[in-house]
Write an enzyme that holds these catalytic residues in place. Sequence first.
Site, PDB file in Angstrom:
ATOM      1  N   SER B 329       0.870  -1.327  -0.132  1.00  0.00           N
ATOM      2  CA  SER B 329      -0.506   0.145   0.584  1.00  0.00           C
ATOM      3  C   SER B 329       1.120   1.204  -0.230  1.00  0.00           C
ATOM      4  O   SER B 329       0.467   1.996   0.263  1.00  0.00           O
ATOM      5  CB  SER B 329      -0.952  -0.356   1.436  1.00  0.00           C
ATOM      6  OG  SER B 329      -1.700  -1.135   1.327  1.00  0.00           O
ATOM      7  N   ASP B 353     -17.896   1.352   0.366  1.00  0.00           N
ATOM      8  CA  ASP B 353     -16.517   0.322   0.838  1.00  0.00           C
ATOM      9  C   ASP B 353     -17.022  -0.610   1.253  1.00  0.00           C
ATOM     10  O   ASP B 353     -17.578  -1.126   2.782  1.00  0.00           O
ATOM     11  CB  ASP B 353     -15.813   0.911   1.642  1.00  0.00           C
ATOM     12  CG  ASP B 353     -14.190  -0.535   2.025  1.00  0.00           C
ATOM     13  OD1 ASP B 353     -15.032  -2.031   1.477  1.00  0.00           O
ATOM     14  OD2 ASP B 353     -13.857  -0.613   2.513  1.00  0.00           O
ATOM     15  N   ASP B 368     -11.753  -6.930   0.336  1.00  0.00           N
ATOM     16  CA  ASP B 368     -10.591  -5.626   1.483  1.00  0.00           C
ATOM     17  C   ASP B 368      -9.883  -5.410   2.398  1.00  0.00           C
ATOM     18  O   ASP B 368     -10.864  -7.010   3.422  1.00  0.00           O
ATOM     19  CB  ASP B 368     -11.626  -4.091   1.671  1.00  0.00           C
ATOM     20  CG  ASP B 368     -10.458  -3.080   2.636  1.00  0.00           C
ATOM     21  OD1 ASP B 368     -10.824  -1.922   1.403  1.00  0.00           O
ATOM     22  OD2 ASP B 368     -10.402  -3.499   3.634  1.00  0.00           O
ATOM     23  N   HIS B 374     -15.110  -0.477   4.763  1.00  0.00           N
ATOM     24  CA  HIS B 374     -14.594   0.950   5.498  1.00  0.00           C
ATOM     25  C   HIS B 374     -15.487   1.958   5.532  1.00  0.00           C
ATOM     26  O   HIS B 374     -14.791   3.025   6.854  1.00  0.00           O
ATOM     27  CB  HIS B 374     -12.954   1.675   4.703  1.00  0.00           C
ATOM     28  CG  HIS B 374     -11.778   1.197   5.006  1.00  0.00           C
ATOM     29  ND1 HIS B 374     -11.102   1.195   6.036  1.00  0.00           N
ATOM     30  CD2 HIS B 374     -11.201  -0.029   4.206  1.00  0.00           C
ATOM     31  CE1 HIS B 374     -10.237  -0.133   6.518  1.00  0.00           C
ATOM     32  NE2 HIS B 374     -10.142  -0.367   5.025  1.00  0.00           N
TER      33      HIS B 374
END
Lengths: 381, 650
Positions: B329, B353, B368, B374
Amino acid sequence: MASRDYMHRLPDAGSSLRRPESLSRRWHIDLPLLLLLMVLAGVGLVVLYSASGEEVHYVKRQAVFMGLAFVGMVIAAQIPLEFYRRWSPWFYLAGCCLLVAVLFFGVGAKGAQRWLQIGGFRFQPSEALKLAVPIAVAAYLHKRSLPPSFLTVIGTLVIIGVPAALIVRQPDLGTSILIATSGIFALYLSGLSWKMIGGAVVMALMAAWPMWMWGLRDYQKQRILTLFNPDADRLGAGWNIFQSKAAIGSGGWDGKGYMQGTQSQLDFLPESHTDFIIAVLAEEWGMRGALILLVLYLLIIARGIYISFMAQHVFGRLLAGSITLTFFVYVFVNIGMVTGLLPVVGVPLPLVSHGGTSVITLMAGFGILMAVSTERRRVLF
Amino acid sequence: MSENLRFKDHHTEQRLFRNRMLVAIFGVVVLLGVLVARFYNLQVVNYEDYRTQSDQNRIQVRPVPPTRGLIYDRNGEMLADNRPSYTLSVVRERVRDLDATIELLGRLVHLEDRDVEKFNRRLQRRRPFEPVPLRYRLSEDEIARISVNEFHLPGVSVEAELVRYYPESKLFGHSVGYVGRINERELSGFSEEDVRRYRGTQSIGKVGLERSYEDLLLGEVGYENVETNARGRVLRVLERHDPKPGAELTLHLDTRLQQVATEALGDNRGAVVAIDVKTGGVLAFVSQPSFDPNLFVTGISYKDYSALRDSLDVPLFNRVIQGQYPPGSTLKPMMGLGGLAAGVISAETEVADPGYFKLPNDPRIYRDWKRWGHGKHIDLIQGLAQSCDVYFWDMAARWNIDDMHDVATRFGLGEKTGIDLPREYPGLFPSRAWKRGARGVPWFPGDSLNTVLGQGFVLATPLQLAVMTATIANRGTHYRPQMVMAIDGVEQPPEVLHHVDARPEYWDLVFEGMEAVVYSAHGTGKKAGAGLDFKVAGKSGTAQVVGIAQGEKYDSEALKERHRDHALFVAFAPVDDPQIAVSVLVENGEGGGRVAAPVAREVFFDWMSRPLENTASRLVWRPPMSISAPVHPHPHPHPHPHPQEDGIRG
């Protein structure tokens, strides 16, 4: 035997034509020879000073030996030739006994026994034989009718051969050959027939191969091989010759200057103050210096030959001739070795190389020469 | 008998003698003539040859090796020094009996069979009359014993030589590197010019800066004509041309920062790179574990070398420039900026999300990292702060991979950074063309999803991540990373490789998102800014460890540990005027925010807590037009400590 002595009476013996004796004559001194020897010895000391790396110590020591040698020469000159002749068998026998003693009790270095030590005093009996052998041969031939018969030649060869063989055993091939040479010169000068000389040469050539195979030690063979190809092993056996040739050659005609020889001063030249000293002279003084030295030697030899010609009887004649020619052989072998013409044998350059014993023997020889020279007018009985 | 009794004929005898003597005189004259001819031949005809021979005998040309250039850190701290070391050498040509000499030496000094073996090998390729080393690093006692016995040892000498010494030992093993003895392979690769340049020099740079700056550090060889005697002893110097010492290197590296970064990494395997944002200068370069470069200088022992080579932790592996890891990330800020600049997303873009993502016409579900998602309104800032995968998948699904590749390249990914160190690896950032060429299959939309998260095909070195971060911090100016700040006191200007054009508000958005990583409630890198009185912007990352590297031994405990994810963190500080960018990799550290972020914090804390004159080196290059660069009241408080001095030091 004594009955034949009258043969040697000189025709003008007891002549009344005697001039008043000069000082040199009274002291049995041959002036031209003395002067030449002194010049040579002087040159020798000067070269030695440079060759030893300016070590006064060496030069002083050598000067002391030279002084002793000159004294020895004068003493040898005083002794009547007749004495040498009569006592020659005893000199010879005593010398041979010492050589035998060397084989049993000798001391030495580098695998060779050449010295006898008595108390603190050391000496090399082979040096004494350098004189004893020619004296013995000359005395032997003196009593024979000349030219020598075959038997006489054999007898002479035995006289020469015994000490030569003893010295080879030490081992000291160089000295042995030189001593043999001095005896053979006396034999040759006595009128050895050319047939016999020719035969000997042929036999020597035939003996060369077995001699090479079995007679020589490895280091001796190595030295001879090195002669033919000195570049093969520059750092081993060829080192000495390579360096001495470089020293002599780089001297050129003018030389590098006294004490300026790089080869000798920087230790590239081995044995620079003993056997290889001529290379120092040739490097520093150039070919001019070498020629001057050769001329000096030539003059000494010429004087010796003159003395031998003037000798009035066989003993003196053969002895003087032998001593003179042997002296020349020393000079030739040494210079031939240093310039790479001959294999390396340990022969010093007469009167120039450092070393006491050889100087004393040499000068004693010249003393005998002087005895011959000044005895011309004496009657020998 | 009748012959014996024959009367002696006086005149016949005299005639015979005269006759023989005349022949002998002839012989004497001829032989003397031979001697004269010989002297003439040697001294006149061949004079020139022998003169040359005699000069070659006494005059030797000896190379005088130059002093290797010293290496300092930015504050003038010595990183590579030269110290005298005593070497036992033998001139083969001067030794009569080599075996006997070595036998005697073996009784005087400690000689191992290996020393003799190596010596024999060196003998094979020596130049004539060159001293061949037999033993290095003689002790005082050994030197004394040899000098006492010098007389028995012609051709043997003890030579003082300057050898490299690294006072900081392990600290700069991977960056400064080391020199070692010139080996056969290097020697056989030498050009004629190299052979000349390395005359008298025994060492060559093998690794690190010692290798990349070898040409400058070496210097120019000098020579002297010396007169020697037959034993090889030098008597006087006839002529001398001084060598030119090698160049002195001043590095951007800061010893204290390096120490802080090393300590912060602790016992972990990993890497820390800190870059001066304004110049691209590398301030800290840590690859853990490291090694002591001094071991290599005069030849490492087999035991030491096999210990280093066989260690599971691969200490000789330079993780900073050769370790290629999936960056995870940590790519997200760069991707966000690219998406903004390309118009794929905007400040207003929001994504819901649910914890997973689906591509149209693809049954596969992309999950995810946070199982329940999230939230419903994730914008770029929250996407960065919480490291929301779905936000970036959504962007990637709408974005062309080749444009993505283009952005990454401008930030320095997928190609060598061009740092002044040898053997750098390029990493990988995929494109359509690459995949077709390397894998023979077309690009699938799913590949873009992996790529945007720094997984799949993507590989990057810690250095590349630091360059990427510094480029963000610089708002698009991508400097070539540089180890060397000055050569012989002459500053090396920074070099701009790319400029990423984007509107200032896009940069502000990315800055804000990275700041939120450290400071927002759900931020993943809160430890990076803990207790600091300036703002830090960062991004965490986690790289999955795919398999076991080949050749590693199976060890269940170690294997379990080595299967954990790598922890990554990139950051820069301060946010309002970025000075320093850092990338941290902790192998098998699992959580980037948990394990790697604190390391970055320590680096920032140390660097920013110093008085300005310490961080801004005397030699630091300042862009003349830059307004953002801090203007230092005393740019040159001290003269440079050793700018042009030459000669031996230490």
